[in-house]
Design a protein around this motif. Sequence first.
Motif, short mmCIF file in Angstrom:
data_model
loop_
_atom_site.label_atom_id
_atom_site.label_comp_id
_atom_site.label_asym_id
_atom_site.label_seq_id
_atom_site.Cartn_x
_atom_site.Cartn_y
_atom_site.Cartn_z
N PHE A 150 7.88 19.62 -23.50
CA PHE A 150 7.78 19.33 -24.86
C PHE A 150 7.25 17.43 -24.41
O PHE A 150 8.16 16.92 -23.98
CB PHE A 150 8.81 19.09 -25.67
N MET B 210 15.36 17.59 -33.48
CA MET B 210 14.71 17.51 -32.17
C MET B 210 13.82 19.02 -32.08
O MET B 210 12.78 18.91 -31.51
CB MET B 210 15.77 17.73 -30.87
N ALA B 211 14.55 19.90 -32.81
CA ALA B 211 13.63 21.19 -32.87
C ALA B 211 12.44 21.11 -33.61
O ALA B 211 11.37 21.71 -33.11
CB ALA B 211 14.85 22.47 -33.49
N MET C 176 16.91 20.48 -25.40
CA MET C 176 16.45 21.66 -26.19
C MET C 176 16.48 23.04 -25.30
O MET C 176 16.67 23.82 -25.82
CB MET C 176 14.76 21.62 -26.07
N THR D 140 5.09 20.44 -31.27
CA THR D 140 4.16 20.67 -30.29
C THR D 140 3.86 21.73 -29.56
O THR D 140 2.71 22.30 -29.22
CB THR D 140 4.62 19.73 -28.93
N ASP D 141 4.77 22.95 -29.58
CA ASP D 141 4.74 24.05 -28.91
C ASP D 141 5.56 25.49 -29.43
O ASP D 141 6.77 25.36 -29.30
CB ASP D 141 4.58 24.12 -27.54
N ARG E 141 10.57 18.57 -33.62
CA ARG E 141 9.54 17.88 -33.04
C ARG E 141 9.35 18.81 -31.91
O ARG E 141 7.94 18.93 -31.46
CB ARG E 141 10.24 16.72 -32.34
N SER E 142 9.95 19.67 -31.35
CA SER E 142 9.71 20.70 -30.38
C SER E 142 8.69 21.65 -30.93
O SER E 142 7.38 21.94 -30.30
CB SER E 142 10.95 21.48 -29.84
N ILE F 120 18.49 19.60 -35.19
CA ILE F 120 17.42 20.10 -35.87
C ILE F 120 16.25 19.24 -36.07
O ILE F 120 14.87 19.95 -35.87
CB ILE F 120 17.70 20.21 -37.35
N LEU G 266 8.73 14.62 -26.04
CA LEU G 266 10.16 14.31 -26.09
C LEU G 266 10.69 14.00 -24.93
O LEU G 266 9.62 13.89 -23.83
CB LEU G 266 10.93 16.05 -26.23
#
Lengths: 273, 330
Positions: free
Chosen positions: A126, B204-205, A137, B211-212, B207-208, B202, A129
């Motif tokens: 990511f 962070m999730a 993650m 991106t993908d 943002r993940s 959540i 991040l």
Amino acid sequence: MSKDTNRAAATGNTVGTVGSVSAGWDHLGKRGDGPERNLLEVRNLKVSYGGIEAVRDISFDVPEHEIVTLIGANGAGKSSTLRSIVALEKPAGGSILFEGKELTGMGTEQIVKNGITLVPEGRRVFVNLSVYENLRMGAYLRNDDLQSDLDWVYSLFPRLKERSWQAAGTLSGGEQQMLAIARALMSRPKMIMMDEPSLGLAPIIVQEVFDIIREINRMGMTILLVEQNANMALKAADMGYVMETGRITLSGAGQDLAENPVVREAYLGKART
Amino acid sequence: MAVRYPEQSGAGSLHNKYLTNIRTIPGKYPDFKGLLMDFLSKNLPYFLAGVSVGGQYALIAIGYTMVYGILRLINFAHGDIFMVAGLVTIYASTVMPLYLSIPLTILVTVILGMMIERVAYKPLRNSPRMSVMISAIGVSYLLQNLALYITGGLAQVYPTIPFISNTVTIGSATTKVVTILTPILMIVLVVLLIQLINHTKIGMAMRSVSTDFETSRLMGINVNRVISMTFIIGSFLAAVGSILYFTNYPSVIPTSGGMPGLKAFVAAVFGGIGSIPGAVIGAMLIGIVENLIKGAGWTTFSDAFTFVLLIVVLLFKPTGLFGEAATDKV
């Protein structure tokens, strides 16, 4: 910067030694602890994309604590096989058993929860991040304390610790590959699958990646490796399968395959002797 | 404001000839302080209104920008969700006190936003982006026409919400409490939202996932739940925005969501779609400039300004103020 850092990495800075901090990795057991069983059993797997059959009826086993590799040319169906195991592709038929449990029909999250992770092709960290957040993650499904595992992966990859607060997109290709592997480790899987971990990396870094793969395997991790770099993969693997246009055409112990004249000619670039 | 002072003889006359428009203290320098105070007292009410409207646009714009950040979809129904929130407040207030109808409005709007995603966007997750966008336009018309059917095409009178409708006087400006409350509330909510995105699991999730998708799934993230969460947050902010916005207007009609929705969309593009601080800054700028234009007496052009801005941004800096460069995923 890449040349200098690569050289620094090559002199052994990247692969840390795992001494006292093998924190909590006993859950895997070690090779030879008991009778080896097949962790993953793939039977008659078929994958197709709109009528084109990418994987045609393949069967193979991944025994616990071993490194198994699928080698083959572009488009042989290696990646499709891995992707269908974690339900990123829907198999058109066949069964995938993990610890005796049927995986087909489960969602990706559920399969990850069962203890399989995939280090995807092209690393896919990511980029927005930080390194630390990427690792967090990786452990998304865990609610316990991550500190000991973080310490462990940082000891395995000291470069990641130095760059812990840096955005993952700023890392070099080799570092991103290390991060992708470290991120996969953070979920405490029982089996790691890697899709072309050596893709696009300098030969020196490829060597490092394979050192890491062996190191992780020594700790008890079962690894299913897909590679185009047949030479490196077969050297590291206990068991190898050769895929061609969606079928497994050859299989055997890694060393035997590396010495097989057909394989040598087709994948290792060496003439039959 | 031109003040003429007795003509002086000699060189002084020339001086006065060219400076008659500026108030001067005789024989000294122009009265800058007086000019500034004049300007401020004349424009303060417009400036305050601008900050307030900007705050309301910002609350809507965040919904656009977050959904775009995750799904790469312009949720054209967002402005209409905002309008529905207004209608819900009206209908709910006729049968229950405001302290119940306002939370109910927020709840209904959040559920509506979530349902729209489930029904109209989720089945198209693997379709081309254009299909999802057309679906969004469809939802927009559906909501407008449903509203037309339910209201019978009549403007529905918006209830007076006590306290925030009270008037206050700040300097030379007399305004409603809501004008002052909006930017404060907006900033509090944005700070909370940014904390959520940067410092929680959540977040962070989210943002993940932005991106993908695929790799996020490999981490064990339930992508659909994260997307629902985005719609929940966006609709929640739109509901809060609708309460603050419609308080300033007598009534709500089925197309009431159109203009504020479009302007918030322009704000999101101007700030760099996908960026929350960008959306807030874009919205504040648009709100303030629009109202200063009204203050200058060019009310006719205030809407035109916003859309000219959109064209200029798209021509010269399509990624907006804080937008990421449009690189494809690697």
